[in-house]
Design an enzyme around this catalytic site. Structure first.
Site, mmCIF file in Angstrom:
data_model
loop_
_atom_site.group_PDB
_atom_site.id
_atom_site.type_symbol
_atom_site.label_atom_id
_atom_site.label_comp_id
_atom_site.label_asym_id
_atom_site.label_seq_id
_atom_site.Cartn_x
_atom_site.Cartn_y
_atom_site.Cartn_z
ATOM 1 N N PRO A 10 0.818 -1.222 0.000
ATOM 2 C CA PRO A 10 0.000 0.000 0.000
ATOM 3 C C PRO A 10 0.851 1.272 0.000
ATOM 4 C CG PRO A 10 -0.939 -1.622 1.499
ATOM 5 C CD PRO A 10 0.342 -2.213 0.988
ATOM 6 N N ARG A 55 -14.252 1.530 -44.047
ATOM 7 C CA ARG A 55 -15.146 2.636 -43.683
ATOM 8 C C ARG A 55 -15.159 3.705 -44.778
ATOM 9 N NH1 ARG A 55 -19.447 4.639 -40.898
ATOM 10 N NH2 ARG A 55 -19.047 6.752 -40.140
ATOM 11 N N ILE A 115 -9.237 6.955 -35.441
ATOM 12 C CA ILE A 115 -9.576 6.550 -36.814
ATOM 13 C C ILE A 115 -10.963 5.908 -36.848
ATOM 14 C CG2 ILE A 115 -8.958 4.879 -38.644
ATOM 15 C CD1 ILE A 115 -5.994 5.573 -38.002
ATOM 16 N N GLU A 135 5.226 -3.085 -13.692
ATOM 17 C CA GLU A 135 6.645 -3.468 -13.827
ATOM 18 C C GLU A 135 7.543 -2.231 -13.987
ATOM 19 O OE1 GLU A 135 7.619 -7.141 -15.664
ATOM 20 O OE2 GLU A 135 5.685 -8.038 -15.156
HETATM 21 N N1 COS Z 1 19.895 -5.553 -11.310
HETATM 22 C C1 COS Z 1 20.690 -5.845 -10.238
HETATM 23 N N2 COS Z 1 20.847 -4.994 -9.202
HETATM 24 C C2 COS Z 1 20.194 -3.813 -9.239
HETATM 25 C C3 COS Z 1 19.344 -3.458 -10.327
HETATM 26 C C4 COS Z 1 19.214 -4.372 -11.387
HETATM 27 N N3 COS Z 1 18.439 -4.102 -12.435
HETATM 28 N N4 COS Z 1 18.832 -2.239 -10.082
HETATM 29 C C5 COS Z 1 19.327 -1.825 -8.903
HETATM 30 N N5 COS Z 1 20.141 -2.785 -8.401
HETATM 31 C C6 COS Z 1 20.914 -2.738 -7.147
HETATM 32 C C7 COS Z 1 21.807 -1.498 -7.139
HETATM 33 O O1 COS Z 1 23.027 -1.764 -7.802
HETATM 34 C C8 COS Z 1 21.994 -1.246 -5.658
HETATM 35 O O2 COS Z 1 22.990 -2.128 -5.160
HETATM 36 P P1 COS Z 1 24.129 -1.611 -4.132
HETATM 37 O O3 COS Z 1 23.372 -1.197 -2.892
HETATM 38 O O4 COS Z 1 24.981 -2.814 -3.918
HETATM 39 O O5 COS Z 1 24.802 -0.463 -4.812
HETATM 40 C C9 COS Z 1 20.647 -1.672 -5.067
HETATM 41 O O6 COS Z 1 20.055 -2.558 -6.029
HETATM 42 C C10 COS Z 1 19.732 -0.504 -4.834
HETATM 43 O O7 COS Z 1 19.592 0.176 -6.073
HETATM 44 P P2 COS Z 1 19.155 1.706 -6.196
HETATM 45 O O8 COS Z 1 19.956 2.507 -5.216
HETATM 46 O O9 COS Z 1 19.182 2.080 -7.625
HETATM 47 O O10 COS Z 1 17.664 1.621 -5.622
HETATM 48 P P3 COS Z 1 16.551 2.736 -5.532
HETATM 49 O O11 COS Z 1 15.913 2.634 -4.221
HETATM 50 O O12 COS Z 1 17.079 4.054 -5.995
HETATM 51 O O13 COS Z 1 15.440 2.207 -6.569
HETATM 52 C C11 COS Z 1 14.371 1.937 -8.688
HETATM 53 C C12 COS Z 1 15.676 1.993 -7.883
HETATM 54 C C13 COS Z 1 13.534 3.202 -8.560
HETATM 55 C C14 COS Z 1 14.802 1.735 -10.109
HETATM 56 C C15 COS Z 1 13.532 0.718 -8.195
HETATM 57 O O14 COS Z 1 13.004 0.939 -6.911
HETATM 58 C C16 COS Z 1 12.392 0.359 -9.131
HETATM 59 O O15 COS Z 1 12.604 -0.328 -10.134
HETATM 60 N N6 COS Z 1 11.160 0.791 -8.809
HETATM 61 C C17 COS Z 1 10.000 0.382 -9.546
HETATM 62 C C18 COS Z 1 9.428 -0.844 -8.926
HETATM 63 C C19 COS Z 1 8.547 -1.586 -9.860
HETATM 64 O O16 COS Z 1 8.880 -1.835 -11.005
HETATM 65 N N7 COS Z 1 7.415 -1.976 -9.349
HETATM 66 C C20 COS Z 1 6.501 -2.752 -10.094
HETATM 67 C C21 COS Z 1 6.177 -3.937 -9.283
HETATM 68 S S1 COS Z 1 5.942 -5.369 -10.195
HETATM 69 S S2 COS Z 1 4.331 -5.098 -11.216
#
Ligand code: COS
Length: 388
Positions: free
Chosen positions: A125, A267, A336, A362
């Site tokens: 949430p 159409r 369209i 995602e």
């Molecule tokens: N693959 C592997 N590791 C990853 C990664 C990836 N694609 N993306 C980030 N990491 C790692 C980073 O390297 C970092 O590691 P270290 O702490 O060792 O440096 C750690 O994860 C944290 O990464 P980051 O600091 O970038 O995290 P943030 O909190 O800034 O978040 C985003 C990054 C915003 C990109 C992330 O929270 C995100 O993808 N949010 C969207 C969530 C989402 O898609 N939700 C949908 C749910 S499923 S329908």
């Protein structure tokens, strides 16, 4: 998979989409459910095991192959793909990429056969885009962790046999490092579900809250066996999932382009087919460019992914572009079709609502933009800000 076998699989999928799924689109919309017999056929086709390695009973498709399959499923109502989508994608991939041998051996064959549907439980949430802020608590108690909290908008939750649940095992550590990913069988006592979510579109997909009330999960069910790595596992699962969603979006661009062209031929207005009007042609041309660009981008990133060369920014670019493109193409398709495209029994009205979610789940388009821009700015030396 060798080229010839994959060619046969793709042909079968195409025929299945044409002969079984497209003719059932209206039924899915009306009943808000995918018919059971179609789910059985999906199991028989091996669709639940597309991305599970062959040694664990799956088809072991590469990302390029999986994208080609997702493209075909993008050409029909997304509810069909959703039945097996979480098992192929985010629900299973955590185990595939980071699971121990024992975890893979125990769970992947059951997922690949469709015996158990996998569901991915990350969002809460109060934690959506900021996935590292999740609060669902996992407190150690001897050999088990006790899970308490709520997950939100969880696709396939009521039909899941297994959840990949991201939970905070270390309450002292804020952010990504305190999170672990758990394999939680759905029959574990203490799991309950909220009411089915009522959504704008994608009728026939099933989402709801999942409530964890003192759910005891063995410590051995932490993916990879080591706590604190769950956020990275989730991000890796999402990397693959985002390419899959981009392929789905590219497939829907193609379907909607076909809907535009057929309507423009059939159409008639002002004494001729509306396809003769250049303003209609402009919309068709723009849609064709979007569809083509989305497909090429997905194909490129998928082959980079298979070569181990895809950067997070490449994946985010494909997800961002292809899903936004699907939104534009759907909007033109309604335009369209004119008044007919605004009527609820028209395909384009339905797909217009369905594609809206592509830009949200995602990882929203804005999260993809952040991933893309940050990667460039970091490489140019910009230090991380304390808050976004
Ligand atoms: N693959 C592997 N590791 C990853 C990664 C990836 N694609 N993306 C980030 N990491 C790692 C980073 O390297 C970092 O590691 P270290 O702490 O060792 O440096 C750690 O994860 C944290 O990464 P980051 O600091 O970038 O995290 P943030 O909190 O800034 O978040 C985003 C990054 C915003 C990109 C992330 O929270 C995100 O993808 N949010 C969207 C969530 C989402 O898609 N939700 C949908 C749910 S499923 S329908």
């Amino acid at each position: 998979m060798d080229r010839e076998t994959f060619g046969l699989l793709l042909d079968t999928v195409r025929r299945f989409v044409e002969a079984r799924l497209i003719p059932n689109e209206d039924r899915v919309e009306a009943e808000d459910a995918v018919p059971d017999e179609i789910i059985t056929e999906m199991r028989d086709l091996g669709l639940f095991g597309l991305s599970v390695p062959v040694e664990y009973g799956g088809l072991g498709l590469t990302m390029a192959e999986e994208s080609a399959v997702a493209f075909e499923f993008g050409r029909t109502a997304f509810a069909f793909r959703s039945v097996f989508g979480t098992t192929v994608g985010i629900g299973s991939q955590g185990i595939v990429v980071d699971g121990t041998e024992a975890q893979k051996g125990e769970w992947l064959p059951r997922l690949a056969s469709g015996e158990r549907i996998a569901s991915f439980a990350l969002t809460e949430p109060d934690a959506g885009s900021d996935a590292a802020s999740i609060r669902l608590a996992a407190k150690r108690d001897g050999d088990v962790y006790r899970l308490n909290g709520t997950k939100r908008y969880i696709t396939n939750a009521p039909r899941a046999g297994l959840f990949t649940v991201m939970a905070r095992t270390d309450p002292e550590t804020e952010g990504a490092r305190g999170i672990s990913a758990f394999i939680v069988p759905a029959e574990t006592p203490g799991i309950s579900f909220g009411k089915a979510d009522k959504k704008m579109g994608q009728r026939g997909t099933v989402t709801c809250d999942v409530i964890f009330n003192d759910v005891a999960v063995p410590a051995a069910n932490i993916i990879g066996g080591v706590p604190g790595r769950g956020f990275k596992t989730a991000m890796k699962a999402l990397d693959r999932g985002r390419i899959h969603i981009a392929a789905l979006a590219a497939g829907m661009c193609d379907r909607l382009l076909n809907e535009q062209v057929s309507y423009a031929v059939e159409r008639r207005q002002f004494g001729q087919a509306i396809g003769n009007f250049q303003l209609i042609q402009g919309m068709i041309a723009d849609s064709r460019v979007d569809a083509y660009a989305a497909r090429v981008l997905v194909t490129d990133v998928a082959s980079k992914f298979d070569a181990g060369e895809a950067q997070a920014a490449d994946i985010a670019s494909a997800k961002y572009f292809a899903t936004e493109a699907a939104g534009r193409v759907a909007d033109r398709a309604v335009q369209i079709h004119g008044g007919a495209g605004y009527m609820v029994d028209s395909k384009v009205e339905r797909f217009y609502r369905d594609v809206r979610l592509l830009r949200i789940y995602e990882g929203t388009s804005q999260i993809q933009q952040v991933i893309i821009a940050k990667s460039l700015l970091r490489s140019a030396g910009l230090p991380p800000a304390s808050a976004a």
